[in-house]
Design an enzyme around this catalytic site. Structure first.
Site, PDB file in Angstrom:
ATOM      1  N   ASP A 191      37.047  27.978  46.576  1.00  0.00           N
ATOM      2  CA  ASP A 191      36.352  29.059  47.279  1.00  0.00           C
ATOM      3  C   ASP A 191      34.835  28.905  47.199  1.00  0.00           C
ATOM      4  OD1 ASP A 191      38.836  30.090  47.797  1.00  0.00           O
ATOM      5  OD2 ASP A 191      38.604  31.892  46.572  1.00  0.00           O
ATOM      6  N   HIS A 240      30.895  31.331  43.148  1.00  0.00           N
ATOM      7  CA  HIS A 240      32.012  32.245  43.443  1.00  0.00           C
ATOM      8  C   HIS A 240      32.526  32.816  42.119  1.00  0.00           C
ATOM      9  CE1 HIS A 240      35.575  33.907  45.313  1.00  0.00           C
ATOM     10  NE2 HIS A 240      36.372  33.157  44.574  1.00  0.00           N
ATOM     11  N   ASP A 249      45.070  34.141  43.615  1.00  0.00           N
ATOM     12  CA  ASP A 249      45.463  33.454  44.847  1.00  0.00           C
ATOM     13  C   ASP A 249      45.215  31.948  44.766  1.00  0.00           C
ATOM     14  OD1 ASP A 249      42.641  34.121  45.015  1.00  0.00           O
ATOM     15  OD2 ASP A 249      42.710  33.492  47.117  1.00  0.00           O
ATOM     16  N   HIS A 250      44.901  31.470  43.552  1.00  0.00           N
ATOM     17  CA  HIS A 250      44.758  30.028  43.322  1.00  0.00           C
ATOM     18  C   HIS A 250      45.628  29.545  42.162  1.00  0.00           C
ATOM     19  CE1 HIS A 250      41.204  29.662  46.032  1.00  0.00           C
ATOM     20  NE2 HIS A 250      41.289  30.976  45.871  1.00  0.00           N
ATOM     21  N   HIS A 300      41.431  32.626  39.949  1.00  0.00           N
ATOM     22  CA  HIS A 300      41.827  33.799  40.723  1.00  0.00           C
ATOM     23  C   HIS A 300      43.314  33.664  41.064  1.00  0.00           C
ATOM     24  CE1 HIS A 300      37.501  34.951  42.176  1.00  0.00           C
ATOM     25  NE2 HIS A 300      37.775  35.387  40.963  1.00  0.00           N
ATOM     26  N   HIS A 338      39.448  27.553  40.178  1.00  0.00           N
ATOM     27  CA  HIS A 338      38.982  28.766  39.494  1.00  0.00           C
ATOM     28  C   HIS A 338      40.156  29.711  39.303  1.00  0.00           C
ATOM     29  CE1 HIS A 338      38.913  30.056  43.685  1.00  0.00           C
ATOM     30  NE2 HIS A 338      38.735  31.305  43.314  1.00  0.00           N
ATOM     31  N   HIS A 357      40.907  28.311  51.984  1.00  0.00           N
ATOM     32  CA  HIS A 357      41.264  29.418  52.895  1.00  0.00           C
ATOM     33  C   HIS A 357      41.001  29.077  54.353  1.00  0.00           C
ATOM     34  CE1 HIS A 357      42.061  32.559  49.869  1.00  0.00           C
ATOM     35  NE2 HIS A 357      41.072  32.014  49.174  1.00  0.00           N
TER      36      HIS A 357
HETATM   37 FE    FE Z   1      40.625  32.499  47.079  1.00  0.00          FE
HETATM   38 ZN    ZN Z   2      38.635  33.072  44.599  1.00  0.00          ZN
END
Ligand code: FE
Ligand code: ZN
Length: 256
Positions: A134, A115, A61-62, A59, A57, A172
């Site tokens: 996530d 998410h 942080d990905h 985001h 996805h 995570h």
């Molecule tokens: Fe994340």
């Molecule tokens: Zn995320």
């Protein structure tokens, strides 16, 4: 059957970037690169060149590591076809039913909205490994940032239905905090208590709690137990619709 090598690289505060290497062809996939340098270093230390980037996805942080990895290795980038415009350098839009070929390895794409609306997971059947971003965490699940509680509950049921031996490679290291919440709402669950102790011992030694086994998640993760009467009863929600129970558990976690 071709034996793959899977390596989880811890980056930033609590992210994992998973590498999947096919020794037969040299192809190497990296899942959700939050950042590039430690991932490139881990790959190069093993003599691996990253040929595929799999995004669950869009985001930051990905995906923030994508441009640098593409610049370095010229990797192909896979992600939900609905998120193509949001994923840097996305070359291949995918959806449920697609198979991503990493050398001789095959990963199945699963749609798991919740998410985010178009979140996907990659299921590597031959190695019984699930890369779920996530959506599902050990003892937890992602927050609802776009999808509905109903969608997330359906997605979690889909993942829960995978074989019990499936290794859950989430994105995570949230397990310790998730255990505190899980115990607060499911205090009589002996399996959960044992898992929480194990998690604490691992973290005290600086060791990862990821991957976990789906079998353990099914018994311990409150978000996968929303249709279990005994669990519902502890929340005074016995007999309620499972998606509603899920929504309530998610709400409680958001305010925990
Ligand atoms: Fe994340
Ligand atoms: Zn995320």
């Amino acid at each position: 059957m071709n034996k793959a090598e899977i390596l989880s690289v811890p980056v930033l505060n609590d992210n994992y970037v998973h590498l999947i290497h096919d020794p037969a062809t040299g192809a190497t996939a990296c899942v959700d690169p939050a950042i590039a340098p430690p991932v490139i270093a881990a790959a190069e230390a093993r003599g691996w060149a990253i040929s595929h980037i799999l995004i669950t996805h869009p985001h930051g942080d990905h995906t923030d590591g994508v441009p640098e990895i593409v610049a370095k290795f010229g990797a192909q980038v896979f992600g939900s076809r609905h998120d193509r415009m949001l994923i840097p350098h996305c070359t291949n839009g995918v959806a449920e039913g697609d198979v991503v070929q990493v050398g001789a390895l095959e990963l199945q794409v699963l749609d798991v909205p919740g998410h985010t609306v178009h979140h996907v997971a990659y299921y590597f059947k031959d190695e019984q490994a699930l890369f779920c971003g996530d959506t599902l965490f050990s003892l937890g699940c992602g927050r609802l940032f776009g999808g509905t509680a109903e969608q997330m509950w359906e997605s979690l049921k889909k993942l829960r239905a995978l074989p019990a031996e499936t290794l859950v490679y989430c994105a995570h290291e949230y397990t310790n905090a998730n255990a505190d919440f899980a115990l607060s709402i499911d205090p009589l669950n002996a399996d959960l208590r044992a898992r929480a102790d194990e998690v604490q011992a691992l973290r005290e030694r600086g060791l990862p709690t990821v991957p976990s086994r789906m079998e353990s998640e099914k018994r311990c993760n409150p978000f996968l137990r929303c249709d279990v009467l005994k669990f519902q009863a502890q929340l005074s929600l016995a007999g309620q619709d499972a998606a509603d129970v899920f929504a309530e558990v998610r709400r409680r976690k958001d305010h925990f």
